[in-house]
Enzyme design. Structure first.
Site, PDB file in Angstrom:
ATOM      1  N   ASP A  18       0.825  -1.212   0.000  1.00  0.00           N
ATOM      2  CA  ASP A  18       0.000   0.000   0.000  1.00  0.00           C
ATOM      3  C   ASP A  18       0.857   1.260   0.000  1.00  0.00           C
ATOM      4  O   ASP A  18       1.975   1.265   0.513  1.00  0.00           O
ATOM      5  CB  ASP A  18      -0.902  -0.035   1.252  1.00  0.00           C
ATOM      6  CG  ASP A  18      -2.077   0.916   1.136  1.00  0.00           C
ATOM      7  OD1 ASP A  18      -2.322   1.459   0.038  1.00  0.00           O
ATOM      8  OD2 ASP A  18      -2.752   1.130   2.160  1.00  0.00           O
ATOM      9  N   ASN A  66     -10.460  -2.426  -6.487  1.00  0.00           N
ATOM     10  CA  ASN A  66      -9.612  -1.616  -7.371  1.00  0.00           C
ATOM     11  C   ASN A  66     -10.225  -1.407  -8.754  1.00  0.00           C
ATOM     12  O   ASN A  66      -9.880  -0.451  -9.447  1.00  0.00           O
ATOM     13  CB  ASN A  66      -8.212  -2.235  -7.530  1.00  0.00           C
ATOM     14  CG  ASN A  66      -7.323  -2.054  -6.309  1.00  0.00           C
ATOM     15  OD1 ASN A  66      -6.370  -2.804  -6.111  1.00  0.00           O
ATOM     16  ND2 ASN A  66      -7.626  -1.074  -5.468  1.00  0.00           N
TER      17      ASN A  66
HETATM   18  C1  FPP Z   1      -1.523   0.166  -3.517  1.00  0.00           C
HETATM   19  O1  FPP Z   1      -1.185   1.512  -3.571  1.00  0.00           O
HETATM   20  C2  FPP Z   1      -0.946  -0.623  -4.605  1.00  0.00           C
HETATM   21  C3  FPP Z   1      -1.645  -1.253  -5.579  1.00  0.00           C
HETATM   22  C4  FPP Z   1      -3.112  -1.173  -5.675  1.00  0.00           C
HETATM   23  C5  FPP Z   1      -0.979  -2.031  -6.648  1.00  0.00           C
HETATM   24  C6  FPP Z   1       0.331  -2.706  -6.387  1.00  0.00           C
HETATM   25  C7  FPP Z   1       0.906  -3.092  -7.678  1.00  0.00           C
HETATM   26  C8  FPP Z   1       2.196  -3.024  -8.056  1.00  0.00           C
HETATM   27  C9  FPP Z   1       3.280  -2.602  -7.142  1.00  0.00           C
HETATM   28  C10 FPP Z   1       2.498  -3.367  -9.482  1.00  0.00           C
HETATM   29  C11 FPP Z   1       3.414  -4.493  -9.728  1.00  0.00           C
HETATM   30  C12 FPP Z   1       3.049  -5.748  -9.046  1.00  0.00           C
HETATM   31  C13 FPP Z   1       3.596  -6.960  -9.340  1.00  0.00           C
HETATM   32  C14 FPP Z   1       3.206  -8.124  -8.499  1.00  0.00           C
HETATM   33  C15 FPP Z   1       4.551  -7.184 -10.442  1.00  0.00           C
HETATM   34  P1  FPP Z   1      -2.365   2.570  -3.654  1.00  0.00           P
HETATM   35  O2  FPP Z   1      -2.580   2.898  -5.077  1.00  0.00           O
HETATM   36  O3  FPP Z   1      -3.545   2.050  -2.922  1.00  0.00           O
HETATM   37  O4  FPP Z   1      -1.726   3.794  -2.895  1.00  0.00           O
HETATM   38  P2  FPP Z   1      -2.458   4.853  -1.959  1.00  0.00           P
HETATM   39  O5  FPP Z   1      -3.066   4.077  -0.823  1.00  0.00           O
HETATM   40  O6  FPP Z   1      -1.346   5.723  -1.516  1.00  0.00           O
HETATM   41  O7  FPP Z   1      -3.470   5.551  -2.799  1.00  0.00           O
END
Ligand code: FPP
Length: 233
Positions: A18, A66
């Site tokens: 996150d 998401n």
């Molecule tokens: C959460 O941050 C993250 C995600 C929803 C996606 C995670 C995906 C990756 C790191 C891409 C690559 C993955 C792999 C397995 C190759 P957020 O967008 O919820 O951040 P925020 O809470 O600050 O808004």
């Protein structure tokens, strides 16, 4: 260098990655920039998990919720996910890592799903570690899906117990995670592995996912090794 107690290594670690969006915002960039930089953290974490003989590593890559994000972000995230998996296939083979996916993966676009399936197929006999990606996943979806499958199979109500129920979950044959890590300072479960975390140790760090490195992963295991696990006894 921090020394881990080799006799108390969790078999399964699950991570909610996150803070990509907030990390990017703090730098004046868009959210997709955050996700792109999250890939480096994924690579370091997978490497560290292999180095420390973790048998199962589950990463929450994309939740059921998401899908409700703006279309541009959803598309970029999907593309990033699939291109990273494709780019890392050689590394997965070299390191004997088996790729698995849990979640409602029929929801992901067909071409992406085909690519994902091909890497799952190619790595299926690898045995050093299982890397489990939770994609279009939520714990409630998984539980409801298990119930549907049980009903479709005409299972007798008297036969239903925890062991049987687990056979209908996406994590069938995967041990429950001993340790769950969540980055970015949020202290929530957010629909991740609801059934499986009944006795898991939870570890929260303020580090945003794109900044998560091997030392952060090791710190979480060190903290886990200090915990006294009683399983309600
Ligand atoms: C959460 O941050 C993250 C995600 C929803 C996606 C995670 C995906 C990756 C790191 C891409 C690559 C993955 C792999 C397995 C190759 P957020 O967008 O919820 O951040 P925020 O809470 O600050 O808004």
């Amino acid at each position: 260098m921090i020394e881990l107690n080799k006799k108390n290594i969790p078999k399964h670690i699950a991570i909610t990655m996150d803070g990509n969006g907030r990390w990017a915002k703090a730098k004046g960039k868009n959210r997709v920039f955050g996700h792109k930089n999250g890939v480096k953290a994924v690579r370091e974490t997978v490497e560290s998990a292999v180095e420390n003989n973790i048998e199962f590593l589950t990463l929450y890559a994309f939740s059921t919720e998401n899908w409700m994000r703006p279309k541009l972000e959803v598309n970029s995230l999907m593309n990033l996910l699939i291109s990273s998996i494709i780019n890392e296939t050689k590394t997965l083979m070299k390191n004997d890592i088996k790729l698995m996916a849990i979640g409602d993966i029929n929801k992901i676009p067909k071409t992406a799903k085909n690519k994902l399936d091909s890497v799952i197929e190619k790595t299926k006999n690898n045995a050093k570690m299982s890397l489990i990606l939770a994609i279009s996943y939520s714990g409630r979806w998984e539980i409801i899906n298990a119930v549907k499958k049980i009903i479709k199979n005409n299972v007798d109500a008297n036969e239903i117990n925890e062991h049987l129920f687990e056979q209908y979950l996406d994590t069938k044959n995967v041990p429950d995670p001993e340790l769950v890590i969540r980055t970015s300072g949020e202290h929530r479960i957010s629909n991740f592995l609801l059934w499986q975390i009944a006795y898991s140790e939870l570890y929260f760090t303020k580090v945003f996912w794109p900044d998560f490195r091997k030392k952060d992963f090791i710190n979480a295991i060190v903290e886990y090794q200090k915990r006294d696990r009683r399983f309600g006894k």
